[in-house]
Scaffold this motif. Structure first.
Motif, PDB file in Angstrom:
ATOM      1  N   ASP A 157      17.627  -0.227  53.381  1.00  0.00           N
ATOM      2  CA  ASP A 157      17.622   1.227  53.543  1.00  0.00           C
ATOM      3  C   ASP A 157      18.255   1.934  52.344  1.00  0.00           C
ATOM      4  N   LEU A 158      19.316   1.347  51.817  1.00  0.00           N
ATOM      5  CA  LEU A 158      20.068   2.023  50.761  1.00  0.00           C
ATOM      6  C   LEU A 158      19.226   2.258  49.511  1.00  0.00           C
ATOM      7  N   PHE A 159      18.332   1.308  49.186  1.00  0.00           N
ATOM      8  CA  PHE A 159      17.495   1.462  47.996  1.00  0.00           C
ATOM      9  C   PHE A 159      16.558   2.663  48.129  1.00  0.00           C
ATOM     10  N   VAL A 160      16.192   3.016  49.343  1.00  0.00           N
ATOM     11  CA  VAL A 160      15.343   4.181  49.572  1.00  0.00           C
ATOM     12  C   VAL A 160      16.185   5.453  49.613  1.00  0.00           C
ATOM     13  N   LEU A 161      17.294   5.409  50.335  1.00  0.00           N
ATOM     14  CA  LEU A 161      18.130   6.605  50.464  1.00  0.00           C
ATOM     15  C   LEU A 161      18.611   7.108  49.110  1.00  0.00           C
ATOM     16  N   LYS A 162      18.947   6.206  48.205  1.00  0.00           N
ATOM     17  CA  LYS A 162      19.484   6.653  46.917  1.00  0.00           C
ATOM     18  C   LYS A 162      18.454   7.427  46.105  1.00  0.00           C
ATOM     19  N   ARG A 163      17.167   7.171  46.353  1.00  0.00           N
ATOM     20  CA  ARG A 163      16.116   7.878  45.617  1.00  0.00           C
ATOM     21  C   ARG A 163      15.858   9.266  46.185  1.00  0.00           C
ATOM     22  N   PHE A 164      15.929   9.403  47.497  1.00  0.00           N
ATOM     23  CA  PHE A 164      15.611  10.684  48.125  1.00  0.00           C
ATOM     24  C   PHE A 164      16.818  11.610  48.230  1.00  0.00           C
ATOM     25  N   LEU A 165      18.007  11.060  48.124  1.00  0.00           N
ATOM     26  CA  LEU A 165      19.236  11.847  48.254  1.00  0.00           C
ATOM     27  C   LEU A 165      20.103  11.588  47.032  1.00  0.00           C
ATOM     28  N   PRO A 166      19.687  12.077  45.863  1.00  0.00           N
ATOM     29  CA  PRO A 166      20.317  11.656  44.615  1.00  0.00           C
ATOM     30  C   PRO A 166      21.696  12.230  44.332  1.00  0.00           C
ATOM     31  N   THR A 167      22.084  13.320  44.998  1.00  0.00           N
ATOM     32  CA  THR A 167      23.383  13.919  44.697  1.00  0.00           C
ATOM     33  C   THR A 167      24.374  13.616  45.824  1.00  0.00           C
ATOM     34  N   PRO A 168      25.650  13.661  45.524  1.00  0.00           N
ATOM     35  CA  PRO A 168      26.654  13.423  46.578  1.00  0.00           C
ATOM     36  C   PRO A 168      26.524  14.382  47.747  1.00  0.00           C
ATOM     37  N   GLY A 169      26.238  15.651  47.466  1.00  0.00           N
ATOM     38  CA  GLY A 169      26.124  16.634  48.530  1.00  0.00           C
ATOM     39  C   GLY A 169      24.954  16.352  49.453  1.00  0.00           C
ATOM     40  N   GLU A 170      23.802  15.982  48.880  1.00  0.00           N
ATOM     41  CA  GLU A 170      22.636  15.661  49.702  1.00  0.00           C
ATOM     42  C   GLU A 170      22.919  14.447  50.585  1.00  0.00           C
ATOM     43  N   PHE A 171      23.485  13.414  49.991  1.00  0.00           N
ATOM     44  CA  PHE A 171      23.723  12.192  50.749  1.00  0.00           C
ATOM     45  C   PHE A 171      24.756  12.425  51.854  1.00  0.00           C
ATOM     46  N   ALA A 172      25.853  13.104  51.525  1.00  0.00           N
ATOM     47  CA  ALA A 172      26.898  13.334  52.523  1.00  0.00           C
ATOM     48  C   ALA A 172      26.365  14.182  53.676  1.00  0.00           C
TER      49      ALA A 172
END
Length: 781
Positions: A507-522
């Protein structure tokens, strides 16, 4: 009595379907074994391509690719059975290809798949109790149906990236045993996936190129066509061989020949492959013989050896089972490596979250192997990975073992469920123990193990963190159980408010591409965690959650409304991942932009300034902005734009955005003006009194002369509850504000704040923004 009768009918229906499945599977076996393997494979792949082209044509006309998923599922299901028969039966001497039998085989495959689905319903219905409580019947049905239908729940183009990461710790042993390292093995698995994905198209392109070359040669040859062909073959032996390979790829299953399409060594491929007739369990006498509810041989070894070459007949099991099969055989060859293997797997899995998501966790405080005294037992306890970034805390408990199980849910659902429950519950219990420790005092010490002794390495206050996310991390995805485990009675929000989230390295390999900034991911993790705490609300896997977030933002609120409305016993969102899936389909997927939520440019500039400045509280401010719906984002953009453009006339401007009970106070200031924090705080407090809203977040934005946002700093807004002589001026200002038509300083005088009032605080003074920290540790950084 009626319930007993219904139960008997259900059992009779399931038994009847089981007999039908066994008979259908036996006939499929009979047909497959009598046909040449290469010709059969070529026919199945060719039929798939022809049908896929028809579906694509229909999609272009109708705007939707209806039937595409069924086409893929039917094709893969049949290929799994071809693999099973080849693994279970030696090749007879007399075989012949028969297209009529192939037609029957396609129909039988579709029929068996349908029978298996009806069996899943009949054998699971009306179960009122079990490991998932009242939802056991539904989850058992889904486990059985997914066992039959679900393959390749990863993106093919990311195979190399996944294998490269998870095999890297064993690079030296892989090189020693197979003569090839982790990176090259990863490239081989990517080659398998690429051949299955685009092999036919590549072969067609090669054939056309070779045909055009021959035609041009014949046209220029001075002599008969037959002589021209002989001359061309004599002069182009290598190209002729390439043509034959392309023909083999197109017509005889050559795209599945991993000996040809990868550089993986024969010893490694042999460890992943069955020889003809080697498998003895699948068709052995007994219940479920030859049915999809036994463990398909491809789950054990994904390849088949045909002659000297190795074939990945079903491309999805080559990916889904390949990782476990490879490591199993590595340890079988080198049992002395078991201890080192386990240690390296542990290290890799514990570091994966922070490592893969390093761009999403800039300058985060990272603690690995955190020790502390359990307040309940008074014994030393340990947790894997603690990550602190701004006011967000991630606690990651990693499980290095394979998440998927090859035990069939039909043979023993409780055991099937338990094998994956263990991964979730063990991680959950470890997170629960740490959260209880964190809650045991205002501030708790953290320790690390050094030279056999525990030494303090940090201190932690729960009150410093707005968001606390406990995470169980596995190497591989094990949907749907990872999302269904929240139905277990043992899984409840930690400390009554922090739901547990299950993720995988996949999952992480996909999430890092779609949520590239700290704010988006958090922010995604906040919303994702909210859904993780909702019983009876189900999305299949992480990519459905991600798709729902990209489409709807606060989809947790939508689900909550659905659960409250009517008499819904369960809410299931299906197909939300399509927006994610499409991103990995094209040849140019790496260069194409990934979808993201829509924000007006002005708001994106503000988010960018918050991310660039990263003053304490910036993730909280980003979260509040990202919580806004379309109208709120538009309103924020307009206010920012309108007031920013007046800064040439006024040194400072402000406004309050107070929708959705998540108010924002924005203070805009020319960069050449020194910040007068006391004035900023007082104005924010007065605006909050006027708006009559609690929990206001303030953001001070410094704007350059060209209108660019140079910096953005969050600050807490203190809202007085009682009028005193010390805050009387705030109440008076609020009264003046309330008499205006809008809560913003549209009539601010065009002169800077007197310098005497703008005294810069000392490094050890309390920060004037009101954070409670010393100035040097807050806005003085």
């Amino acid at each position: 009595m009626s319930k007993l009768i219904d139960e008997e009918k259900r059992k009779e229906a399931a038994a009847s379907l089981l007999k039908e499945m066994e008979a259908t599977a036996a006939r499929m076996r009979e047909l497959i074994v009598t046909m040449p393997a290469h010709d059969l494979l070529g026919y199945i792949y060719a039929q798939y391509m022809l049908k896929a082209m028809a579906v694509q044509s229909a999609a272009e006309e109708n705007g939707a690719a209806e039937g595409h998923d069924d086409l893929i599922g039917d094709n893969q299901f049949l290929l799994e059975y071809v693999h099973a028969v080849l693994a279970s039966d030696v090749a007879p001497e007399d075989v012949s290809f028969d297209e009529a039998q192939c037609t029957e085989l396609f129909e039988l495959s579709r029929q068996l798949r349908e029978q298996a689905m009806f069996f899943a319903m009949a054998s699971s219905a009306d179960k009122k109790t079990g490991v998932f409580g009242p939802d056991t019947a539904d989850i058992e049905f889904r486990a059985k149906s997914n066992w039959v239908l679900l393959r390749g729940n990863r993106y093919q183009v990311l195979e190399g990236e996944f294998y490269s990461y998870v095999l890297a710790p064993h690079n030296d042993m892989l090189t020693e045993v197979y003569g090839i390292g982790a990176a090259d093995i990863a490239a081989g698995f990517q080659g398998m996936a690429d051949s299955a994905r685009s092999g036919h198209a590549d072969a067609i392109t090669d054939m056309k190129r070779h045909f055009d070359a021959v035609q041009a040669f014949v046209a220029s040859f001075d002599g008969p066509e037959e002589e021209a062909m002989e001359a061309w073959l004599a002069a182009n032996g290598e190209q002729a061989q390439a043509t034959r390979r392309a023909m083999d790829d197109m017509l005889r299953g050559g795209i599945a020949n991993v000996s040809r399409h990868t550089m993986l060594p024969p010893a490694l491929l042999a460890d992943l492959a069955f020889r003809r007739g080697e498998e003895t369990d699948f068709f052995a006498p007994g219940d479920y013989a030859g049915t999809p509810y036994r463990t398909l041989p491809a789950r054990k070894k994904p390849l088949i050896q045909l002659g000297e070459d190795f074939y990945a007949i079903d491309p999805c099991f080559a990916r889904d089972a390949g990782y476990r099969a490879l490591l199993f055989n590595l340890l079988k060859r080198r049992p002395d490596y078991a201890k080192t293997f386990k240690d390296r797997q542990k290290t890799m899995s514990e570091a994966a979250f922070a490592d893969i998501l390093s761009s999403q966790l800039p300058n985060a405080a990272l603690f690995q192997e955190v020790y502390y005294r359990d307040p309940a037992t008074k014994q030393w306890a340990e947790n894997d990975t603690l990550i602190l970034i701004d006011d967000v805390l991630f606690l990651v408990e990693a499980k290095a073992g394979a998440a998927a199980t090859i035990a069939s849910p039909a043979l023993d659902f409780a055991r099937h469920a338990q094998s994956v429950q263990d991964l979730v519950i063990k991680a959950y219990k470890q997170c629960e123990r740490f959260f209880n420790y964190l809650n045991s005092a205002d501030e708790v010490p953290l320790y690390r193990l050094a030279d056999g002794k525990n030494e303090e390495c940090g201190r932690l206050r729960r009150s410093d963190y707005r968001v606390l996310v406990p995470i169980g991390l596995t190497v591989e995805s094990f949907s749907p159980f990872s999302t269904y485990c929240k139905e277990l009675a043992e899984i409840t929000p930690l400390l009554g408010k922090h739901p547990f989230v299950s993720l995988s390295i996949d999952d992480l390999f996909v999430l890092k591409r779609f949520l590239p900034t700290p704010g988006e991911f958090a922010h995604y993790m906040e919303v994702r965690q909210a859904v993780a705490g909702m019983r009876r609300a189900h999305l299949f896997d992480e990519f459905d959650h991600l798709g729902a977030y990209l489409k709807k933002n606060r989809f947790d609120l939508d689900i909550a409304d659905q659960l409250r409305g009517g008499n819904a016993t369960m809410v299931i969102w299906d197909g939300m991942s399509d927006i994610v899936d499409r991103c990995f389909e094209g040849e140019d997927w790496e260069s194409s932009p990934f979808p993201t939520q829509a924000f007006p440019d002005e708001v994106l500039r503000l988010l960018g300034a918050l991310n660039a400045t990263r003053a304490r509280g910036w993730l909280s401010a980003e979260s509040r902005i990202r919580n806004l719906g379309e109208e709120g984002r538009s309103n924020l953009a307009k206010m920012l734009s309108d007031l920013r453009q007046t800064l040439s006339l006024h040194p400072t401007r402000y406004f309050m955005l107070s929708g959705d009970d998540e108010p924002l106070f924005i203070w805009l200031q020319r960069h050449d003006q020194e910040i007068f924090w006391a004035g900023v705080n007082d104005k924010a407090s007065a605006a909050a009194l006027v708006a009559k809203v609690p929990d206001v977040i303030g953001v001070l934005v410094e704007v350059n002369s060209d209108g660019a946002f140079r910096a953005a700093r969050p600050f807490p807004v203190r809202i007085p509850t009682t009028r005193t002589s010390a805050n009387d001026h705030i109440y008076e200002d609020a009264t003046r504000m309330s008499q205006r038509t809008r809560v913003l300083n549209s009539n601010q005088p065009n002169k800077p704040v007197p310098a005497a009032k703008a005294r810069k605080p000392g490094r050890n003074d309390p920060c004037p923004c009101g954070s409670g920290l010393k100035y040097k540790k807050c806005h003085g950084r």
